[in-house]
Design a protein around this motif. Structure first.
Motif, PDB file in Angstrom:
ATOM      1  N   GLY A   1       0.801  -1.219   0.000  1.00  0.00           N
ATOM      2  CA  GLY A   1       0.000   0.000   0.000  1.00  0.00           C
ATOM      3  C   GLY A   1       0.833   1.267   0.000  1.00  0.00           C
ATOM      4  N   GLU A   2       2.082   1.150   0.488  1.00  0.00           N
ATOM      5  CA  GLU A   2       2.967   2.318   0.523  1.00  0.00           C
ATOM      6  C   GLU A   2       3.897   2.345  -0.686  1.00  0.00           C
ATOM      7  N   LYS A   3       4.437   1.167  -1.019  1.00  0.00           N
ATOM      8  CA  LYS A   3       5.377   1.083  -2.143  1.00  0.00           C
ATOM      9  C   LYS A   3       5.256  -0.299  -2.774  1.00  0.00           C
ATOM     10  N   ALA A   4       4.920  -0.325  -4.047  1.00  0.00           N
ATOM     11  CA  ALA A   4       4.722  -1.590  -4.745  1.00  0.00           C
ATOM     12  C   ALA A   4       6.058  -2.278  -5.002  1.00  0.00           C
TER      13      ALA A   4
ATOM     14  N   PRO B   1      -6.477   6.852 -12.721  1.00  0.00           N
ATOM     15  CA  PRO B   1      -6.705   6.185 -11.433  1.00  0.00           C
ATOM     16  C   PRO B   1      -6.471   7.151 -10.280  1.00  0.00           C
ATOM     17  N   PRO B   2      -7.095   6.907  -9.135  1.00  0.00           N
ATOM     18  CA  PRO B   2      -6.935   7.823  -7.994  1.00  0.00           C
ATOM     19  C   PRO B   2      -5.507   7.855  -7.478  1.00  0.00           C
ATOM     20  N   THR B   3      -5.171   8.928  -6.830  1.00  0.00           N
ATOM     21  CA  THR B   3      -3.811   9.134  -6.334  1.00  0.00           C
ATOM     22  C   THR B   3      -3.375   8.015  -5.398  1.00  0.00           C
ATOM     23  N   SER B   4      -4.277   7.540  -4.543  1.00  0.00           N
ATOM     24  CA  SER B   4      -3.930   6.492  -3.583  1.00  0.00           C
ATOM     25  C   SER B   4      -3.544   5.190  -4.274  1.00  0.00           C
ATOM     26  N   VAL B   5      -3.980   4.995  -5.510  1.00  0.00           N
ATOM     27  CA  VAL B   5      -3.633   3.803  -6.280  1.00  0.00           C
ATOM     28  C   VAL B   5      -2.336   4.031  -7.056  1.00  0.00           C
ATOM     29  N   VAL B   6      -2.151   5.248  -7.580  1.00  0.00           N
ATOM     30  CA  VAL B   6      -1.000   5.539  -8.445  1.00  0.00           C
ATOM     31  C   VAL B   6       0.303   5.665  -7.660  1.00  0.00           C
ATOM     32  N   MET B   7       0.269   6.345  -6.526  1.00  0.00           N
ATOM     33  CA  MET B   7       1.502   6.672  -5.809  1.00  0.00           C
ATOM     34  C   MET B   7       2.332   5.454  -5.412  1.00  0.00           C
ATOM     35  N   PRO B   8       1.758   4.385  -4.851  1.00  0.00           N
ATOM     36  CA  PRO B   8       2.601   3.230  -4.507  1.00  0.00           C
ATOM     37  C   PRO B   8       3.303   2.631  -5.722  1.00  0.00           C
ATOM     38  N   VAL B   9       2.648   2.644  -6.879  1.00  0.00           N
ATOM     39  CA  VAL B   9       3.261   2.091  -8.086  1.00  0.00           C
ATOM     40  C   VAL B   9       4.416   2.971  -8.540  1.00  0.00           C
ATOM     41  N   LEU B  10       4.216   4.280  -8.560  1.00  0.00           N
ATOM     42  CA  LEU B  10       5.284   5.190  -8.973  1.00  0.00           C
ATOM     43  C   LEU B  10       6.473   5.116  -8.015  1.00  0.00           C
ATOM     44  N   LEU B  11       6.197   4.987  -6.727  1.00  0.00           N
ATOM     45  CA  LEU B  11       7.295   4.848  -5.764  1.00  0.00           C
ATOM     46  C   LEU B  11       8.026   3.523  -5.969  1.00  0.00           C
TER      47      LEU B  11
END
Length: 290
Positions: free
Chosen positions: A177-180, A213-223
């Motif tokens: 959930g924090e970093k994929a 997609p919502p920010t909460s879904v995108v951010m862990p993937v980008l990280l």
């Protein structure tokens, strides 16, 4: 004259009780005691319920406009994809309760669909890898238990010979959930499906995401894609997937942090792609001599 008293425990007669012939009263039942016909009444009621038509179950088909569904996804991120930790926990529990010798992957996929609804292929591919990891973990646990039982009972498996260690894949954390965790091409394909769940537009909008997609879904993937260009399969991932195109489209995301990360990734990846792979020193000298 005073009315005759009713004996204790006997209900007073009613006009309905006076159904006997020649004006004689039908026998009454003591209050609080089930009569002979009570069982028949219950059976009749059960039969009536069984023969009644089933209750109607209504299913609604709801249509969204694209902006409306965009708003819906912002409020319900799980509509884009189930959380990784929930899927991993479900698979772990499924493997623990399954007979490994007769386990079939399609049974697990059906169980996932029943629990989470329709699941896209990239997530199923990741689920397959997670299942392998949990199966190896279960086998190792069973072997450890057998060894402990043998020691407890005074038996020796192979006298004088050490038991060889077996490699068992370990998870890198169930909560992404924090970093994929993106370390294989399977993970990259999944990341693309998350960042571009509906793909791209057509014509002049071919480089724009149909659904952001919502920010909460995108951010862990980008990280999780941080320093991705250092992976050995980076160039292969760029050739075989749409990762570069998807992240490039996110540079126009309305969330500033998402847009900033996307721009940073694209800049690093372009620089990495522009660099030629270094030739071994011997090959370089032979090329110069030629």
């Amino acid at each position: 004259d005073a009315a005759p008293e009713t004996p204790a425990g006997i209900a007073p007669a009613t006009p309905a009780d006076l159904a006997g012939s020649k004006g004689t009263a039908a026998p009454t039942r003591p209050a609080g005691i089930a009569g002979v016909g009570a069982k028949d009444d219950t059976t009749a009621a059960s039969a009536a319920r069984a023969s009644a038509p089933p209750e109607m179950v209504e299913k609604w088909l709801i249509s969204f406009t694209l902006p409306a569904f965009q708003e819906f996804c912002q409020k319900h991120p799980e509509s884009v994809e189930p959380q990784v930790k929930d899927v991993k926990k479900f698979i772990d529990d499924f493997i623990k309760n399954a007979d490994i010798d007769s386990l079939k992957i399609r049974d697990m996929f059906q169980a996932l669909k029943k629990r989470f609804g329709a699941v896209r292929r990239p997530l199923l591919d990741r689920a397959r890898e997670w299942a392998k990891m949990y199966i190896e973990k279960k086998i190792k646990s069973q072997e450890k238990q057998k060894s402990a039982d043998a020691t407890k009972n005074g038996r020796k498996g192979s006298e004088g010979q050490p038991i060889p260690k077996q490699f068992v894949a370990e998870g890198k954390g169930d909560d992404e959930g924090e970093k994929a965790t993106i370390v294989t091409l399977v993970d990259v394909e999944w990341a693309v499906s998350i960042l571009a769940p509906w793909g791209f537009g057509a014509g002049k909008h071919e480089n724009e995401l149909l659904l952001r997609p919502p920010t909460s879904v995108v951010m862990p993937v980008l990280l999780g894609l941080d320093s991705f260009e250092r992976n050995g399969f980076f160039r292969e991932a760029m050739r075989k997937t749409q990762l570069g195109k998807v992240v490039s489209a996110l540079r126009r995301h309305p969330t500033p942090e998402v847009a900033r990360l996307a721009r940073s990734h694209v800049a690093c990846w372009r620089e990495a792609c522009a660099r030629k792979e270094k030739e071994p020193k011997g090959d370089k000298e032979r090329s110069a001599a030629a």
